[in-house]
Write a protein that holds these residues in place. Structure first.
Motif, PDB file in Angstrom:
ATOM      1  N   VAL A 116      -6.408  -7.631  -7.391  1.00 41.87           N
ATOM      2  CA  VAL A 116      -5.355  -6.638  -7.638  1.00 41.87           C
ATOM      3  C   VAL A 116      -5.922  -5.349  -8.221  1.00 41.87           C
ATOM      4  O   VAL A 116      -5.428  -4.262  -7.929  1.00 41.87           O
ATOM      5  CB  VAL A 116      -4.262  -7.226  -8.564  1.00 41.87           C
ATOM      6  CG1 VAL A 116      -3.212  -6.186  -8.894  1.00 41.87           C
ATOM      7  CG2 VAL A 116      -3.610  -8.423  -7.905  1.00 41.87           C
ATOM      8  N   ALA A 120       2.333   1.638  -3.344  1.00 48.39           N
ATOM      9  CA  ALA A 120       1.332   2.092  -4.300  1.00 48.39           C
ATOM     10  C   ALA A 120       1.159   3.590  -4.215  1.00 48.39           C
ATOM     11  O   ALA A 120       1.018   4.280  -5.217  1.00 48.39           O
ATOM     12  CB  ALA A 120       0.010   1.394  -4.027  1.00 48.39           C
ATOM     13  N   GLY A 149      -8.295  -3.161  -5.418  1.00 52.61           N
ATOM     14  CA  GLY A 149      -7.729  -2.312  -4.373  1.00 52.61           C
ATOM     15  C   GLY A 149      -6.843  -3.022  -3.392  1.00 52.61           C
ATOM     16  O   GLY A 149      -7.014  -4.209  -3.111  1.00 52.61           O
ATOM     17  N   VAL A 150      -5.858  -2.252  -2.909  1.00 52.93           N
ATOM     18  CA  VAL A 150      -4.900  -2.794  -1.949  1.00 52.93           C
ATOM     19  C   VAL A 150      -5.581  -3.165  -0.650  1.00 52.93           C
ATOM     20  O   VAL A 150      -5.162  -4.099   0.033  1.00 52.93           O
ATOM     21  CB  VAL A 150      -3.804  -1.744  -1.695  1.00 52.93           C
ATOM     22  CG1 VAL A 150      -2.871  -2.199  -0.606  1.00 52.93           C
ATOM     23  CG2 VAL A 150      -3.028  -1.508  -2.949  1.00 52.93           C
ATOM     24  N   TRP A 209      -3.908   0.851 -15.031  1.00 49.67           N
ATOM     25  CA  TRP A 209      -3.545  -0.213 -14.084  1.00 49.67           C
ATOM     26  C   TRP A 209      -4.228  -1.527 -14.468  1.00 49.67           C
ATOM     27  O   TRP A 209      -3.618  -2.600 -14.434  1.00 49.67           O
ATOM     28  CB  TRP A 209      -3.937   0.217 -12.673  1.00 49.67           C
ATOM     29  CG  TRP A 209      -3.606  -0.750 -11.590  1.00 49.67           C
ATOM     30  CD1 TRP A 209      -4.494  -1.404 -10.783  1.00 49.67           C
ATOM     31  CD2 TRP A 209      -2.305  -1.174 -11.165  1.00 49.67           C
ATOM     32  NE1 TRP A 209      -3.816  -2.200  -9.892  1.00 49.67           N
ATOM     33  CE2 TRP A 209      -2.474  -2.086 -10.105  1.00 49.67           C
ATOM     34  CE3 TRP A 209      -1.008  -0.886 -11.598  1.00 49.67           C
ATOM     35  CZ2 TRP A 209      -1.409  -2.701  -9.457  1.00 49.67           C
ATOM     36  CZ3 TRP A 209       0.056  -1.500 -10.959  1.00 49.67           C
ATOM     37  CH2 TRP A 209      -0.142  -2.387  -9.904  1.00 49.67           C
ATOM     38  N   GLN A 210      -5.477  -1.474 -14.873  1.00 50.60           N
ATOM     39  CA  GLN A 210      -6.208  -2.689 -15.251  1.00 50.60           C
ATOM     40  C   GLN A 210      -5.530  -3.386 -16.427  1.00 50.60           C
ATOM     41  O   GLN A 210      -5.428  -4.609 -16.458  1.00 50.60           O
ATOM     42  CB  GLN A 210      -7.657  -2.342 -15.639  1.00 50.60           C
ATOM     43  CG  GLN A 210      -8.577  -2.058 -14.457  1.00 50.60           C
ATOM     44  CD  GLN A 210      -8.408  -0.646 -13.910  1.00 50.60           C
ATOM     45  OE1 GLN A 210      -7.612   0.137 -14.440  1.00 50.60           O
ATOM     46  NE2 GLN A 210      -9.135  -0.327 -12.870  1.00 50.60           N
ATOM     47  N   GLU A 236       0.835  -1.196   0.000  1.00 48.42           N
ATOM     48  CA  GLU A 236       0.000   0.000   0.000  1.00 48.42           C
ATOM     49  C   GLU A 236       0.873   1.252   0.000  1.00 48.42           C
ATOM     50  O   GLU A 236       0.612   2.216  -0.720  1.00 48.42           O
ATOM     51  CB  GLU A 236      -0.901  -0.007   1.221  1.00 48.42           C
ATOM     52  CG  GLU A 236      -1.873   1.139   1.215  1.00 48.42           C
ATOM     53  CD  GLU A 236      -2.924   0.962   2.286  1.00 48.42           C
ATOM     54  OE1 GLU A 236      -3.836   1.796   2.317  1.00 48.42           O
ATOM     55  OE2 GLU A 236      -2.833   0.024   3.061  1.00 48.42           O
ATOM     56  N   TYR A 255       0.641  -7.874  -8.053  1.00 48.57           N
ATOM     57  CA  TYR A 255       0.588  -6.449  -7.730  1.00 48.57           C
ATOM     58  C   TYR A 255       1.982  -5.822  -7.789  1.00 48.57           C
ATOM     59  O   TYR A 255       2.190  -4.770  -8.413  1.00 48.57           O
ATOM     60  CB  TYR A 255      -0.007  -6.265  -6.328  1.00 48.57           C
ATOM     61  CG  TYR A 255      -0.360  -4.830  -6.036  1.00 48.57           C
ATOM     62  CD1 TYR A 255      -1.637  -4.357  -6.295  1.00 48.57           C
ATOM     63  CD2 TYR A 255       0.584  -3.939  -5.540  1.00 48.57           C
ATOM     64  CE1 TYR A 255      -1.953  -3.039  -6.063  1.00 48.57           C
ATOM     65  CE2 TYR A 255       0.269  -2.622  -5.310  1.00 48.57           C
ATOM     66  CZ  TYR A 255      -1.005  -2.182  -5.567  1.00 48.57           C
ATOM     67  OH  TYR A 255      -1.319  -0.875  -5.350  1.00 48.57           O
TER      68      TYR A 255
END
Lengths: 68, 491
Positions: free
Chosen positions: B174, B26, B177-178, B340-341, B23, B323
């Motif tokens: 992933v 990120a 969300g973290v 990101w996706q 996190e 991740y």
């Protein structure tokens, strides 16, 4: 990290505008370069000796002993 | 395993990161972390390293070792190999990433060059995706064994379907969300501790040490000394596999000591001990598939419950690995603007061969583990030589985050060919001593394990080359002579 926790993944993984990131990077580099070595803690010769003993000498001795 | 904080080990392992450090990464990406932002004190670093160390890839490592040696020699090989591997990898990465708040691919730039570090990124991704695929096959095998324990016999296709299902779950975790990873890890890690404790209790209660120690290895070669050395090689490769997660944790620690000791004690010692539990289980059950241990050891109901839990734990491990891999891909300019996706979708797609050939690839897992040694041993040796011997622990942050050709770490078109040639040489040294695909060995393998040779030879050559290389910047010019602005920032 509190600030980090508040930032959601969607925003975190979609990078901030380039200029803002560069300014932030500049600030961080300047701050890190200005800090004295003591700000990061010590790792002395005794620490090296201790780590080498735990991670190299004892394992190597055990390996040789049981491999005879 | 790398086992990885991704590496997540991926890590262990590979070497994967914990969700909490994930996190942080990120949020701050590749930005160097300031001391005040770092999460881990002594207890936090030990807890995080312990969470990595007991992840499910340890089961695979113990199982591979059980193919070659019995319990006593296996314990020695796993503990000694893991500790030595972690030491070689952790010392430069931990102390360097902690001092400068860097993640590990950035830490590679002084040694390998701005673009040369991307070559290391490729090795990193191979490690992460390889471990992810193996763990997903374990996930698929787990589903098959749960169904069989309940009286259904779905056939071999269920494993590939399980891998596909695991990939879909991973993608969801992933990209959603973290915080989902945090929740998942907060449940999974304590449950893994309980599961491993349960396995130890049942093993010693039902079988006892005498039976475990007397159990024969599953598929040993004809020469016992060679089995012993190869098992040690797997142990070292397992320790070195933590390369992917070590920098991830270290940059989040507050002092140098906190960056080193937890890695050695938890990733090295605790990780080795958990692999030993897996070794005992494999020897007693006489199976190298961790998902086949639970029912014979714990009975049907407890076994199925444990299996369900192992299956869930595998998805979490893979999610953290994917991740961390997604974050690492942000080093490549072409991936910085991709959503990101889509990044995660590409990584998931790269794991698709495990859907179609699950057992074939799973069967090569021991060779893959050994190959981690081939990949990371030379890199670890060069980073050790570069950080401690060549640069005397002085790096230039301006040059790390600047792609301009005038910068110290640009070398020749962004590549430091000396270092990359040393990596190649190290890999050749490894393969000439021990080929993990064919299991062929050189007579010198008896005197010097392949991983250690592949670490020491490139490190020595790199150090000598650095003395004569014009392109090699000195510590003084790197750290002091840098203007305090960035010409071509690469963040």
């Amino acid at each position: 990290m509190a600030e980090a926790s508040r930032i959601g993944i969607a925003r975190a993984d979609e990078p901030a505008p380039a200029d803002a990131r560069v300014q932030e990077l500049l600030r961080r580099i300047e701050e890190l370069e200005a800090l004295p070595e003591s700000a990061f803690g010590r790792f002395t010769r005794w620490d090296w000796l201790c780590c080498a003993l735990i991670s190299l000498v004892l394992p190597a001795a055990a390996l040789l002993w049981f491999g005879r | 395993m790398s086992q990885p904080a991704a590496a997540p080990r991926a890590a262990n392992a590979p070497s994967p990161p914990s969700a909490s450090s994930t996190e942080a990464t990120a949020a701050l990406g590749r930005m160097p972390l300031l001391p005040g932002e770092r999460e881990y004190g002594t207890a936090g670093a030990h807890a995080t390293c312990f969470a990595f160390a007991i992840a499910t890839w340890c089961f695979l490592v113990g199982a591979y070792t059980a193919e070659l040696v019995g319990a006593v020699q296996g314990v020695v090989c796993l503990l000694a190999g893991n500790l030595i591997g972690v030491f070689l990898t952790a010392m430069p990465l931990s102390l360097g990433c902690q001092r400068y708040g860097l993640e590990q691919i950035d830490f590679c730039k002084p040694a390998f060059g701005q673009r040369g570090a991307r070559v290391i990124l490729v090795f990193y991704l191979i490690n992460m995706l390889g471990w992810s695929g193996l763990i997903l096959v374990m996930f698929g095998n787990g589903i098959r064994n749960i169904l069989e324990a309940c009286g259904y016999h779905p056939g071999g296709w269920i494993v590939g379907a399980g891998v596909a299902f695991g990939l879909a779950l991973t993608y969801g975790l992933v990209t959603r969300g973290v915080h989902l990873l945090n929740v998942s890890n907060a449940i999974i890690t304590p449950c893994l501790v309980v599961l491993i404790g349960f396995m130890v209790w049942m093993l010693f209660r039902q079988h006892g040490w005498q039976e475990i120690a007397a159990a024969p290895p599953l598929d040993p070669g004809p020469r016992p000394w060679l089995n012993y050395l190869i098992a040690f090689e797997l142990g070292v490769a397992n320790g070195i596999s933590w390369w992917g997660g070590i920098g991830f944790i270290a940059r989040n620690t507050r002092t140098r000591r906190i960056s080193v000791y937890p890695q050695i004690l938890q990733l090295g010692l605790s990780g080795g001990l958990v692999a030993c539990v897996a070794l005992f289980s494999a020897l007693v059950v006489q199976s190298e598939d961790p998902t086949e241990w639970m029912v014979p050891i714990g009975g049907v109901w407890m076994g199925v419950l444990a299996l369900v839990f192992v299956v869930l734990a595998n998805v979490t491990s893979v999610a953290v690995s994917i991740y961390a891999s997604g974050l690492a891909l942000r080093h490549v300019p072409a991936f910085r603007a991709v959503s990101w996706q889509r990044v995660i979708g590409i990584l998931v797609a790269l794991c698709l061969p495990f859907v179609f050939w699950p057992q074939e690839l799973y069967g090569k897992g021991d060779a893959f583990l050994a190959y981690n040694g081939t990949m990371y041993a030379p890199i670890s040796g060069i980073l050790f030589a570069d950080y401690f011997l060549v640069r005397r622990q002085k790096l230039c942050l301006w040059s790390i985050f600047d792609d301009h050709p005038s910068r110290s770490y640009h070398y020749s078109r962004g590549f430091h060919w000396n270092a990359l040639a040393c990596v190649l040489l190290g890999q050749l040294v490894y393969l000439s001593l021990y080929n993990p695909i064919t299991s062929e060995t050189h007579p010198l393998f008896q005197l010097l394990p392949a991983s250690l040779a592949a670490c020491l030879v490139p490190a020595a050559l790199y150090t000598v080359a650095a003395r004569f290389s014009v392109a090699q910047p000195s510590a003084a010019t790197s750290a002091v002579g840098a203007p305090d602005r960035l010409h071509a920032p690469n963040i």
